[in-house]
Design a protein around this motif. Structure first.
Motif, PDB file in Angstrom:
ATOM      1  N   PRO A 105       0.820  -1.219   0.000  1.00  0.00           N
ATOM      2  CA  PRO A 105       0.000   0.000   0.000  1.00  0.00           C
ATOM      3  C   PRO A 105       0.850   1.263   0.000  1.00  0.00           C
ATOM      4  O   PRO A 105       1.755   1.422   0.823  1.00  0.00           O
ATOM      5  N   GLU A 106       0.576   2.128  -0.983  1.00  0.00           N
ATOM      6  CA  GLU A 106       1.203   3.440  -1.115  1.00  0.00           C
ATOM      7  C   GLU A 106       2.695   3.379  -1.436  1.00  0.00           C
ATOM      8  O   GLU A 106       3.365   4.411  -1.450  1.00  0.00           O
TER       9      GLU A 106
ATOM     10  N   TYR B 256     -11.495  -2.820  -9.028  1.00  0.00           N
ATOM     11  CA  TYR B 256     -10.422  -1.864  -9.282  1.00  0.00           C
ATOM     12  C   TYR B 256      -9.828  -1.965 -10.683  1.00  0.00           C
ATOM     13  O   TYR B 256      -9.215  -1.015 -11.161  1.00  0.00           O
TER      14      TYR B 256
ATOM     15  N   HIS C 174      -1.514   0.044 -10.393  1.00  0.00           N
ATOM     16  CA  HIS C 174      -1.524  -0.276  -8.966  1.00  0.00           C
ATOM     17  C   HIS C 174      -0.148  -0.758  -8.515  1.00  0.00           C
ATOM     18  O   HIS C 174       0.354  -0.368  -7.454  1.00  0.00           O
TER      19      HIS C 174
ATOM     20  N   THR D   8       2.505   2.277  -8.521  1.00  0.00           N
ATOM     21  CA  THR D   8       2.238   3.427  -7.642  1.00  0.00           C
ATOM     22  C   THR D   8       1.893   3.028  -6.212  1.00  0.00           C
ATOM     23  O   THR D   8       2.013   3.851  -5.298  1.00  0.00           O
ATOM     24  N   GLY D   9       1.416   1.795  -6.014  1.00  0.00           N
ATOM     25  CA  GLY D   9       0.927   1.398  -4.700  1.00  0.00           C
ATOM     26  C   GLY D   9      -0.500   1.834  -4.446  1.00  0.00           C
ATOM     27  O   GLY D   9      -1.028   1.657  -3.345  1.00  0.00           O
ATOM     28  N   HIS D  10      -1.149   2.401  -5.468  1.00  0.00           N
ATOM     29  CA  HIS D  10      -2.537   2.857  -5.366  1.00  0.00           C
ATOM     30  C   HIS D  10      -3.338   2.275  -6.525  1.00  0.00           C
ATOM     31  O   HIS D  10      -2.850   2.218  -7.656  1.00  0.00           O
TER      32      HIS D  10
ATOM     33  N   GLU E 139     -10.026   5.187  -6.400  1.00  0.00           N
ATOM     34  CA  GLU E 139     -10.263   4.826  -5.007  1.00  0.00           C
ATOM     35  C   GLU E 139     -11.434   5.646  -4.493  1.00  0.00           C
ATOM     36  O   GLU E 139     -11.543   6.843  -4.777  1.00  0.00           O
TER      37      GLU E 139
ATOM     38  N   TYR F 211       0.806  10.079  -7.802  1.00  0.00           N
ATOM     39  CA  TYR F 211       1.185   9.249  -6.662  1.00  0.00           C
ATOM     40  C   TYR F 211       2.695   9.011  -6.600  1.00  0.00           C
ATOM     41  O   TYR F 211       3.240   8.765  -5.528  1.00  0.00           O
ATOM     42  N   ARG F 212       3.340   9.056  -7.767  1.00  0.00           N
ATOM     43  CA  ARG F 212       4.773   8.757  -7.807  1.00  0.00           C
ATOM     44  C   ARG F 212       5.431   9.663  -8.841  1.00  0.00           C
ATOM     45  O   ARG F 212       5.409   9.387 -10.042  1.00  0.00           O
TER      46      ARG F 212
END
Length: 316
Positions: free
Chosen positions: A139-140, A209, A236, A239-241, A245, A267-268
């Protein structure tokens, strides 16, 4: 257990070779060796198969690790969740397995044989001891960019091979990208296309998702639906996302239907522009705005990977 198995009366402890009575133990449970206290898994027999582990379970199937005592090798045993009275579903599942028997590709889980146990189709496949991409997600925190692009290229090659044979996957997601013991990615679970449309929608709502907007709308899909799902999966991973969402499934679905994906650099920030642009194109809401075929996707992913390697080499 999802289907009938035979209990095993005795097993041998791997650590001290003691014979242990497990006739009353639950299959696939762990018991302690009475001599050395080492944990011992209680297997279960299914014909020539000795089941030793549950790999995972989804809406349409359950997958076990097993030892084929006739062939003397480790395998994965996939049991389709189809009732004996559901003849169309049973036939679709068997047709899917037969189609994959003809596919020999390094990035598709190899199917060794198909069988039926008390009316339930079973698929005997190569073992999947390297885990799944889902297990690698943090996550993240994104995975290594070059690694994600490399996995994407290999999965894209697998989808290209099956699309040439008229097969769609329709459930590309981190949990369906497995790895063998050497770390080679393997795409599995092509049975989703054979599921009844109402059950498909239930599965979508369970893992919303990565599914394409047209599949949510229950429109006839083509290979661009799988391109979308692969793009969402790679988004996903890097980026960890998840790309969309929301607090509720309804809000998540509405966001999916009404907007294009965000830029993964939100996110990145260190992502290469070619990586970000490729993922966003793969995930456009309108299928006509995505890549038209897997050759285009592979070219863009390979260009992005080359650029990332060149950038990283310049830093070192």
């Amino acid at each position: 257990m999802a289907f009938h198995v035979e209990r095993v009366k005795k097993v041998q402890c791997d650590a001290c070779k003691t014979s242990i009575d497990v006739s009353t133990a639950k299959p696939l449970s762990a018991v302690a060796c009475p001599k050395c206290s080492a944990p011992v898994i209680v297997p279960a027999k299914v014909g020539s198969m000795m089941i030793t582990k549950l790999y995972g379970e989804g809406t349409g199937s359950i997958v076990y690790k097993a030892h084929d005592r006739v062939l003397g090798r480790e395998v994965a045993l996939k049991v389709m969740k189809i009732l004996p009275t559901d003849q169309p579903g049973r036939q679709s599942g068997m047709d899917e397995a037969r189609a994959l028997l003809l596919v020999n590709h390094p990035n598709i889980v190899a199917v060794y044989a198909i069988d039926t146990r008390r009316g339930q189709p079973c698929i005997i496949m190569e073992p999947l001891d390297g885990g799944s991409m889902k297990e690698r997600l943090k996550p993240e925190v994104g995975m290594d960019e070059a690694e994600v692009l490399s996995i994407g290229i290999q999965v894209c090659k697998a989808l290209h091979e099956t699309s040439r044979r008229g097969l769609l996957h329709l459930d590309v997601k981190p949990g369906n990208i497995m790895f063998d013991a050497a770390g080679v990615p393997k795409l599995m679970d092509f049975g989703f296309a054979a599921i009844d449309p109402d059950d498909q929608l239930n599965e979508i709502l369970g893992t919303p998702y990565y599914v394409s907007p047209e599949l949510v709308r229950q429109l006839p899909p083509d290979l661009r639906a799988d391109i979308y799902s692969l793009g969402a999966t790679l988004f996903h991973a890097v980026t960890g996302h998840a790309p969309f969402e929301a607090a509720t499934i309804k809000a998540l679905i509405l966001a999916r239907l009404n907007s294009d994906p965000p830029d993964p650099r939100e996110y990145r920030q260190d992502l290469h522009p070619l990586t970000a642009e490729t993922l966003m194109r793969m995930m456009q809401e309108d299928p006509d705005d995505r890549h038209m075929d897997y050759t285009e996707v592979m070219e863009d992913l390979e260009d992005a990977l080359d650029a990332v390697k060149e950038r990283d080499a310049a830093k070192s």
